[in-house]
Design a protein around this motif. Structure first.
Motif, mmCIF file in Angstrom:
data_model
loop_
_atom_site.group_PDB
_atom_site.id
_atom_site.type_symbol
_atom_site.label_atom_id
_atom_site.label_comp_id
_atom_site.label_asym_id
_atom_site.label_seq_id
_atom_site.Cartn_x
_atom_site.Cartn_y
_atom_site.Cartn_z
ATOM 1 N N TRP A 67 61.974 62.714 39.460
ATOM 2 C CA TRP A 67 61.402 64.018 39.373
ATOM 3 C C TRP A 67 62.037 65.028 38.102
ATOM 4 C CZ3 TRP A 67 56.972 64.930 41.320
ATOM 5 C CH2 TRP A 67 56.447 64.350 42.512
ATOM 6 N N ALA A 104 58.671 70.997 46.679
ATOM 7 C CA ALA A 104 58.167 69.969 47.638
ATOM 8 C C ALA A 104 58.851 68.702 47.654
ATOM 9 C CB ALA A 104 56.739 69.903 47.677
ATOM 10 N N PRO A 105 59.171 68.089 46.315
ATOM 11 C CA PRO A 105 59.918 66.959 46.189
ATOM 12 C C PRO A 105 61.355 66.973 46.677
ATOM 13 C CG PRO A 105 58.948 67.212 44.256
ATOM 14 C CD PRO A 105 58.489 68.461 45.178
ATOM 15 N N LEU A 153 62.402 69.256 49.393
ATOM 16 C CA LEU A 153 62.386 69.413 50.736
ATOM 17 C C LEU A 153 61.952 68.090 51.367
ATOM 18 C CD1 LEU A 153 60.116 72.485 50.730
ATOM 19 C CD2 LEU A 153 62.682 72.279 51.328
ATOM 20 N N TRP A 154 60.953 67.200 50.745
ATOM 21 C CA TRP A 154 60.792 65.807 51.089
ATOM 22 C C TRP A 154 62.188 64.917 51.083
ATOM 23 C CZ3 TRP A 154 57.468 62.118 47.625
ATOM 24 C CH2 TRP A 154 57.163 60.987 48.273
ATOM 25 N N ARG A 162 64.892 58.841 43.331
ATOM 26 C CA ARG A 162 64.010 59.878 43.414
ATOM 27 C C ARG A 162 64.324 61.353 42.836
ATOM 28 N NH1 ARG A 162 62.297 59.177 49.502
ATOM 29 N NH2 ARG A 162 61.779 61.403 49.331
ATOM 30 N N ALA A 197 55.145 74.242 45.133
ATOM 31 C CA ALA A 197 54.731 72.771 45.325
ATOM 32 C C ALA A 197 55.881 71.900 44.466
ATOM 33 C CB ALA A 197 53.655 72.874 44.119
#
Lengths: 204, 329
Positions: free
Chosen positions: A48, A19-20, A22-23, A44, A16
């Motif tokens: 994060w 995830a940011p 990977l995104w 971004r 989790a």
């Protein structure tokens, strides 16, 4: 919560947290970062880094609130992810944004308060990441805790970094960084020994 | 080496709208599953929407005179980027807000009030102010104070030609421009980001300079709402915010008129706001800029050096002879 539940959920929390990233990587690959992709990447990754710093700071209040002391076992991973995103943020700024104009960096760090503050926050995170191993915790003993209080400074500098880079320095543009500031303040206030104070008050 | 003498976008170069939309849909379907993994990720989820502005729309002008001796030869910004990445706070403060929230705005019919120290004043219809037969194209560099830049082919008329018709008197030392403020059509006005309506101004000799223009279009077509329809100011040697959009009032004044960003932050935004790499914004450098042009999605090699007067020093530096440009930023 049994302690092995923490161990079992750790891989999922890890995914989790990743995830940011990977995104972001997906958006780079698909070229769906919009008109100014460099600014998007910076914003971004920076968002994060700040979010993970605050999530890390939320562990202790959450632990007290729920009484689940084992939550602390997630803390190192969350903190290291904060360092990961902060490093990503700095790397994007250095390599992608400033690319070809590196001489500007020194000028920027010295002259630009928001960059001075952001860079300082990252520098202060480095010793925390380096001393996050079990061996270092043991070796540093009491001093470890003292050293790791630096994370409060890092989070505050991170919020300032965000607050100072918005365009007009007033009103609507500062709403978002102010939300982060508010969360930081709440997390800091939650650390005060309220229980002891109310008990003292009741006694008096 | 390709030359950039004439790199206007030919209709054949433009992705067909159906193909474009289909590709977006496909990307969305694939990309939107992932963010759901992490709660609260939505705030940045519209990078896709940002790029999904409409393909070239608006009425195409015919009889636009081109080329101009002032044309920039730098690679141009794409229509999509120039019309989906905008600062027009009356429609919202995010870059994609103007394209997303300007649909209700009605740029027709339009009239402009001419006031102040001139022999001819009154209210004039847009068609009388900017005659469709007088249109020229100018490809200008556009430098935002936020340190990004574009290269845009504007369609319009030299500002001087319009102003001269009103015969400004000797007391007309400045020209003030006012942007429309319609609360029901411009959602950003609900927030007090700036002191509405948006105001800008030029010294009269700046306004009369042949580079300054009143634009009614870009890329050979009518201005989309997000770019300041139907009439905006373009002053290529100054930071972009000097270019007032959707102009409803032009006044010749004797004193330097108040201007919106200068009122909001006098230390950060001067009246002149000439592009100047030697004068930093108090909080960021103006020595370089990120150029949004060509393939706007490329990650590397976008940063270029910022030039004095945005590269128009040969044409405009004489306007400021003897002036301390550090004090008069």
């Amino acid at each position: 919560m049994r302690t092995d539940a923490i161990a079992r959920t750790k891989p999922f929390v890890f995914l989790a947290c990743l995830a940011p990233f990977l995104w972001l990587a997906w958006d780079v690959w698909q070229q769906t970062l919009g008109t100014d992709p460099v600014a998007q990447l910076e914003h971004r990754s920076g968002d994060w880094a700040l979010r993970f710093l605050l999530v890390t700071l939320a562990v202790t209040p959450l632990r007290r609130l729920t009484g689940v002391n084992a939550l602390v076992r997630y803390r190192r991973m969350l903190g290291l992810f904060a360092f990961f995103y902060a490093t990503l943020h700095l790397t994007i700024y250095l390599v992608v944004d400033l690319g070809g104009f590196w001489s500007e960096l020194f000028v920027e760090i010295v002259k630009r308060p928001y960059i001075t503050v952001g860079f300082t926050a990252w520098l202060l995170l480095v010793p925390l990441a380096l001393t996050s191993t079990k061996g270092m915790i043991r070796r540093l003993g009491r001093r470890w805790q003292l050293l790791h209080r630096l994370v409060y400074v890092c989070a505050l500098l991170g919020v300032l970094h965000f607050l100072w880079l918005v365009k007009s320095g007033e009103k609507i543009a500062v709403r978002e960084p102010l939300v982060y500031l508010a969360i930081f303040v709440v997390l800091m206030l939650a650390r005060l020994p309220w229980a002891r104070w109310t008990a003292a008050l009741r006694k008096a | 080496m390709p030359r950039f003498d004439d790199i206007r976008i030919a209709p054949s170069d433009i992705t067909d709208e159906a193909v474009y939309r289909d590709r977006r849909r496909w990307l969305k379907a694939l990309g939107y599953g992932l963010p759901l993994l992490v709660a609260g990720c939505g705030s940045n989820g519209d990078a896709d929407a940002k790029t999904a502005a409409a393909p070239p729309t608006g009425k195409a002008f015919d009889n636009v005179k081109r080329p101009s001796p002032y044309d920039a030869t730098d690679p141009q910004t794409s229509w999509r980027d120039a019309t989906s990445y905008n600062n027009y706070y009356e429609f919202g403060t995010d870059k994609d807000d103007p394209a997303k929230h300007s649909g209700k705005f009605k740029p027709q019919p339009w009239s402009v009030e001419i006031a102040g120290h001139a022999e001819v004043t009154g209210t004039f219809a847009l068609e009388d102010l900017v005659k469709p037969t007088d249109l020229v194209e100018r490809i200008y560099r556009h430098r935002c104070v936020e340190a990004w830049s574009m290269v845009i082919p504007w369609v319009g008329v030299p500002l001087a030609d319009v102003l001269a018709r009103f015969k400004p008197t000797s007391r007309a030392k400045y020209v003030a421009f006012t942007t429309v403020a319609r609360r029901d059509e411009m959602p950003g006005l609900a927030y007090g980001v700036l002191d509405w309506p948006y105001r800008e101004g030029l010294r009269i000799d700046e306004a009369m300079h042949p580079l300054a223009m009143l634009a009614v279009g870009l890329y050979g077509r009518e201005l989309p709402n997000q770019n300041g329809a139907p009439l905006r100011l373009v002053v290529p040697w100054k930071y972009g915010f000097k270019g007032a959009k959707s102009i409803v009032r032009i006044e010749f004044t004797e004193r330097q008129p108040p201007t919106s960003w200068n009122m909001a932050g006098p230390r950060e935004y001067g009246f002149y706001s000439n592009v100047n790499p030697a004068v930093d914004h108090p909080r960021w450098s103006q020595r370089t800029e990120r150029r949004i042009a060509g393939d706007g999605s490329s990650l590397f090699g976008n940063r270029v050096a910022t030039l004095p007067f945005n590269g128009y020093a040969d044409q405009v530096a004489s306007l400021y002879a003897g002036m301390d440009l550090k004090a008069n930023y």
